[in-house]
Design a protein around this motif. Structure first.
Motif, mmCIF file in Angstrom:
data_model
loop_
_atom_site.group_PDB
_atom_site.id
_atom_site.type_symbol
_atom_site.label_atom_id
_atom_site.label_comp_id
_atom_site.label_asym_id
_atom_site.label_seq_id
_atom_site.Cartn_x
_atom_site.Cartn_y
_atom_site.Cartn_z
ATOM 1 N N THR A 248 -8.673 31.076 -13.714
ATOM 2 C CA THR A 248 -7.474 30.329 -13.388
ATOM 3 C C THR A 248 -7.210 30.442 -11.899
ATOM 4 O O THR A 248 -8.029 30.997 -11.151
ATOM 5 C CB THR A 248 -6.281 30.853 -14.207
ATOM 6 N N ASP A 249 -6.090 29.920 -11.440
ATOM 7 C CA ASP A 249 -5.743 30.012 -10.018
ATOM 8 C C ASP A 249 -4.218 30.068 -9.879
ATOM 9 O O ASP A 249 -3.484 29.983 -10.865
ATOM 10 C CB ASP A 249 -6.319 28.828 -9.224
ATOM 11 N N GLU A 250 -3.762 30.241 -8.654
ATOM 12 C CA GLU A 250 -2.324 30.386 -8.404
ATOM 13 C C GLU A 250 -1.539 29.179 -8.910
ATOM 14 O O GLU A 250 -0.418 29.320 -9.422
ATOM 15 C CB GLU A 250 -2.078 30.565 -6.895
ATOM 16 N N ASN A 251 -2.143 27.985 -8.760
ATOM 17 C CA ASN A 251 -1.481 26.762 -9.210
ATOM 18 C C ASN A 251 -1.228 26.785 -10.708
ATOM 19 O O ASN A 251 -0.130 26.507 -11.188
ATOM 20 C CB ASN A 251 -2.367 25.557 -8.892
ATOM 21 N N GLN A 252 -2.301 27.100 -11.463
ATOM 22 C CA GLN A 252 -2.186 27.142 -12.917
ATOM 23 C C GLN A 252 -1.246 28.254 -13.365
ATOM 24 O O GLN A 252 -0.506 28.099 -14.351
ATOM 25 C CB GLN A 252 -3.572 27.337 -13.545
ATOM 26 N N VAL A 253 -1.260 29.368 -12.660
ATOM 27 C CA VAL A 253 -0.364 30.471 -13.010
ATOM 28 C C VAL A 253 1.093 30.068 -12.795
ATOM 29 O O VAL A 253 1.972 30.405 -13.600
ATOM 30 C CB VAL A 253 -0.715 31.732 -12.201
ATOM 31 N N ALA A 254 1.359 29.319 -11.718
ATOM 32 C CA ALA A 254 2.725 28.850 -11.475
ATOM 33 C C ALA A 254 3.197 27.917 -12.589
ATOM 34 O O ALA A 254 4.345 27.988 -13.043
ATOM 35 C CB ALA A 254 2.793 28.134 -10.121
ATOM 36 N N ILE A 255 2.296 27.048 -13.053
ATOM 37 C CA ILE A 255 2.629 26.147 -14.164
ATOM 38 C C ILE A 255 2.874 26.955 -15.439
ATOM 39 O O ILE A 255 3.826 26.699 -16.184
ATOM 40 C CB ILE A 255 1.505 25.110 -14.375
ATOM 41 N N LEU A 256 2.011 27.941 -15.675
ATOM 42 C CA LEU A 256 2.174 28.793 -16.846
ATOM 43 C C LEU A 256 3.518 29.517 -16.799
ATOM 44 O O LEU A 256 4.219 29.628 -17.821
ATOM 45 C CB LEU A 256 1.031 29.808 -16.920
ATOM 46 N N ARG A 257 3.882 30.011 -15.640
ATOM 47 C CA ARG A 257 5.154 30.726 -15.502
ATOM 48 C C ARG A 257 6.319 29.825 -15.906
ATOM 49 O O ARG A 257 7.241 30.241 -16.615
ATOM 50 C CB ARG A 257 5.324 31.214 -14.065
ATOM 51 N N VAL A 267 9.829 36.891 -18.591
ATOM 52 C CA VAL A 267 8.505 36.392 -18.186
ATOM 53 C C VAL A 267 8.013 37.184 -16.976
ATOM 54 O O VAL A 267 8.689 37.264 -15.956
ATOM 55 C CB VAL A 267 8.560 34.896 -17.847
ATOM 56 N N ILE A 268 6.836 37.779 -17.122
ATOM 57 C CA ILE A 268 6.192 38.489 -16.015
ATOM 58 C C ILE A 268 4.716 38.116 -16.035
ATOM 59 O O ILE A 268 4.068 38.214 -17.081
ATOM 60 C CB ILE A 268 6.315 40.024 -16.145
ATOM 61 N N ILE A 269 4.193 37.685 -14.893
ATOM 62 C CA ILE A 269 2.765 37.409 -14.763
ATOM 63 C C ILE A 269 2.276 38.098 -13.503
ATOM 64 O O ILE A 269 2.805 37.848 -12.412
ATOM 65 C CB ILE A 269 2.466 35.900 -14.689
ATOM 66 N N VAL A 270 1.281 38.983 -13.646
ATOM 67 C CA VAL A 270 0.776 39.737 -12.504
ATOM 68 C C VAL A 270 -0.742 39.625 -12.442
ATOM 69 O O VAL A 270 -1.403 39.295 -13.424
ATOM 70 C CB VAL A 270 1.183 41.224 -12.583
ATOM 71 N N SER A 271 -1.274 39.933 -11.272
ATOM 72 C CA SER A 271 -2.726 39.929 -11.065
ATOM 73 C C SER A 271 -3.192 41.330 -10.715
ATOM 74 O O SER A 271 -2.438 42.127 -10.135
ATOM 75 C CB SER A 271 -3.095 38.973 -9.931
ATOM 76 N N ASP A 272 -4.445 41.627 -11.059
ATOM 77 C CA ASP A 272 -5.015 42.916 -10.645
ATOM 78 C C ASP A 272 -5.646 42.817 -9.263
ATOM 79 O O ASP A 272 -6.219 43.780 -8.759
ATOM 80 C CB ASP A 272 -6.037 43.412 -11.667
ATOM 81 N N GLY A 273 -5.568 41.626 -8.636
ATOM 82 C CA GLY A 273 -6.161 41.417 -7.324
ATOM 83 C C GLY A 273 -7.637 41.098 -7.375
ATOM 84 O O GLY A 273 -8.278 40.921 -6.340
ATOM 85 N N ASP A 274 -8.177 40.981 -8.601
ATOM 86 C CA ASP A 274 -9.613 40.749 -8.737
ATOM 87 C C ASP A 274 -9.911 39.660 -9.777
ATOM 88 O O ASP A 274 -10.911 39.722 -10.479
ATOM 89 C CB ASP A 274 -10.317 42.052 -9.126
ATOM 90 N N GLY A 275 -9.000 38.692 -9.882
ATOM 91 C CA GLY A 275 -9.254 37.541 -10.741
ATOM 92 C C GLY A 275 -8.744 37.638 -12.158
ATOM 93 O O GLY A 275 -8.928 36.704 -12.949
ATOM 94 N N CYS A 276 -8.102 38.751 -12.528
ATOM 95 C CA CYS A 276 -7.555 38.893 -13.881
ATOM 96 C C CYS A 276 -6.032 38.922 -13.795
ATOM 97 O O CYS A 276 -5.464 39.627 -12.963
ATOM 98 C CB CYS A 276 -8.074 40.163 -14.549
ATOM 99 N N TRP A 277 -5.390 38.145 -14.666
ATOM 100 C CA TRP A 277 -3.938 38.075 -14.712
ATOM 101 C C TRP A 277 -3.449 38.583 -16.064
ATOM 102 O O TRP A 277 -4.111 38.394 -17.087
ATOM 103 C CB TRP A 277 -3.457 36.637 -14.518
ATOM 104 N N GLY A 297 -6.026 28.714 -18.457
ATOM 105 C CA GLY A 297 -7.277 29.409 -18.177
ATOM 106 C C GLY A 297 -7.881 29.971 -19.443
ATOM 107 O O GLY A 297 -7.556 29.538 -20.546
ATOM 108 N N ARG A 298 -8.745 30.963 -19.293
ATOM 109 C CA ARG A 298 -9.404 31.595 -20.449
ATOM 110 C C ARG A 298 -8.578 32.798 -20.889
ATOM 111 O O ARG A 298 -8.445 33.778 -20.168
ATOM 112 C CB ARG A 298 -10.827 32.023 -20.095
ATOM 113 N N VAL A 299 -8.036 32.699 -22.095
ATOM 114 C CA VAL A 299 -7.148 33.728 -22.639
ATOM 115 C C VAL A 299 -7.943 34.720 -23.475
ATOM 116 O O VAL A 299 -8.828 34.337 -24.243
ATOM 117 C CB VAL A 299 -6.050 33.069 -23.503
#
Length: 543
Positions: A248-257, A267-277, A297-299
């Motif tokens: 996924t990407d920041e755009n898709q995460v914003a839509i998901l939020r 609602v909380i969405i965080v990243s590990d800094g290495d491509g996993c949210w 994205g891939r759930v």
């Protein structure tokens, strides 16, 4: 004399991780007892402990030999993100990520610790859709702000101590910042968890653990405490949904939020800094929350907790492991005296659902079973997401629970017919599930009022023929509707038809439909049982 560390290298960060786990073990019950917001489910300490253990466990898997502080912190951030439990666990993961980002160029120093806390506070503020003051968010802000008041060349021991002391001061003020905490006589549970982490860092650096007061919830004798709007909003939700997201990407995460915010709260969405949210939401429709994730994205690693079941678990008494249990039992959810007698005659334990039942009732019935293995025939009484939550809550070290995909009582009877106690549970469940899924089922009902269906509008008193849960036949004459329904379900073939006759079905209706089968569907065997269920004049299954 104790040696005070000037910096935290990779080995010291590892020690800090283990010290965090040890501290959360000691304070777990204290934190759980303070847990009244956002959901009073007494699991914040447990969630933080599970998350921190996941962070520490990731070190051995993800770091190289002779790791740097960044190597260890980055591994802990990934482990905490993927293993996070609850919103408090997700917030903890961002503290690890803050340390990872601050140590890219070297060990953890006074300057980089202040940067780490500031980064963590910023990440958390950005991750929480609606930050609430008087929670761990506020406590982290105060700790970070205090650390940044130190001179840039201050020793790491000074910065860590000032940050931890500021966190304690902020924690004590949370009671006055959030009405629900004041009414409950408690400070914020997640904020205390953060204090435990910061105190563990002080202990690793200085060799001396700070002495703190025990934060005991003040039990009050007043009537039900007043709650603020934020607390009421959280309590209106049924499920906590968490999942991991990749590709996924920041755009898709914003839509998901935004989508999750429309479905629920917290609602909380965080990243590990290495491509996993990691995504978290409290909502009423768990399936819709997962669907929103799939669109982004891939759930994977979906976890659904039912708040009603969490409350039941909180009061559950753990039974003695010395009790001898029978190998396997069947629990069936059944409506009607006749249907109950059928299931009991086949050796099943029956949970009656003549009135709608809750997930908590099913959980209690499973726990009451005196069996090591329990196969459950839910027979359409509860939704899939409720059944998943029940299954998770019911399993423990002494009992395995398998919920079979039976959507009706006739499917449950087909499954029960192939039950074999001599098979291992997983094989028995597979055979029973296959029998249920190969049974086409339908029902004949009388419309209670005017309504719009997929095949048109029905009026009160019309006969309705359903295949599964969908109306496929509407006729003014109930007998005609029944004949058309039989033709539809037998149009794809079948050798055996089972009638489960409802409490309100006229005898002549059953006779008419039996005659229709003998005349128009020769070679099909018919089995008729008194079910006694309300609502359905007939449930029918075709094998």
């Amino acid at each position: 004399m104790l040696e005070v560390l000037e910096t935290l290298d990779g080995a010291a960060v590892v020690r800090w991780g283990h010290a965090c786990v040890e501290g959360l073990v000691r304070h777990c019950d204290e934190i759980n007892d303070l847990n009244v917001f956002p959901i009073p489910d007494s699991d914040t300490g447990t969630n933080l402990l599970f998350t921190m253990r996941a962070a520490v466990d990731s070190i051995a898997r993800l770091v190289p030999e002779n790791p740097t502080a960044h190597d260890v912190a980055a591994a802990m951030a990934r482990g905490a993100t993927t293993g996070a439990r609850g919103n408090s666990g997700i917030i903890l993961s961002q503290v690890m990520r803050g340390v990872a980002e601050a140590t890219v160029d070297g060990p953890l120093t006074g300057r980089t610790l202040a940067d780490a806390l500031h980064a963590a506070a910023t990440l958390v503020r950005g991750a929480v859709s609606v930050p609430v003051e008087g929670t761990v968010v506020t406590v982290l802000d105060c700790a970070a702000a205090a650390a940044r008041t130190c001179a840039r060349d201050s020793p790491v021991a000074e910065v860590a101590t000032i940050a931890a002391d500021a966190a304690v001061d902020a924690l004590q003020r949370t009671r006055g910042q959030l009405d629900v905490l004041e009414a409950a006589g408690a400070v914020d549970a997640g904020g205390l968890g953060l204090v435990v982490l910061l105190d563990a860092m002080v202990a690793v650096i200085t060799g001396v653990e700070p002495q703190r007061p025990r934060f005991v919830r003040e039990r009050r004798n007043s009537a039900a405490p007043a709650r603020d709007a934020a607390a009421d909003s959280h309590l209106a939700q049924d499920y906590e949904v968490m999942f991991l997201l990749r590709e996924t990407d920041e755009n898709q995460v914003a839509i998901l939020r935004r989508h999750l915010g429309q479905l629920g709260d917290s609602v909380i969405i965080v990243s590990d800094g290495d491509g996993c949210w990691s995504a978290h939401v409290h909502c009423r429709d768990a399936g819709a929350a997962v669907d929103a994730g799939l669109a982004a994205g891939r759930v994977h690693q979906v976890r659904i907790n039912c708040f009603a079941l969490d409350a039941a678990n909180a009061g559950a008494v753990v039974e003695s492991p010395t009790v001898d249990l029978a190998d396997r039992g069947i629990l069936a959810v059944v409506a009607g005296d006749g249907a109950a007698a059928l299931y009991e005659g086949e050796g099943a334990t029956v949970l009656r659902c003549d009135e709608p039942i809750s997930a908590t009732q099913l959980l209690k019935a499973i726990r009451a079973m005196d069996n090591r293995e329990v196969l459950v025939l839910p027979n359409g009484a509860l939704s899939a997401q409720e059944l998943v939550a029940v299954g998770v809550a019911a399993r423990d070290a002494r009992r395995d629970v398998l919920l079979l995909p039976c959507s009706s009582m006739v499917q449950g009877l087909a499954a029960l017919a192939v039950h074999d106690q001599m098979r291992i549970a997983v094989d028995d469940a597979f055979a029973m599930s296959e029998a249920a899924s190969s049974t086409r089922w339908g029902s004949l009902q009388v419309a209670p009022g005017r309504a719009l269906t997929l095949v048109g509008t029905c009026n009160e008193g019309d006969g309705l023929g359903l295949i599964g849960h969908e109306v496929v036949v509407i006729e003014a004459d109930v007998a005609v509707a029944g004949r058309l329904l039989l033709d539809r379900v037998l149009g794809l073939g079948g050798e055996l038809v089972t009638f489960l006759v409802g409490a309100d079905a006229p005898a002549e209706l059953v006779e008419q439909l039996s005659e229709h089968i003998s005349q128009h569907h020769q070679g099909v065997e018919l089995m008729i049982y008194p079910g006694g269920q309300a609502g359905d004049l007939l449930q029918l299954g075709v094998e």
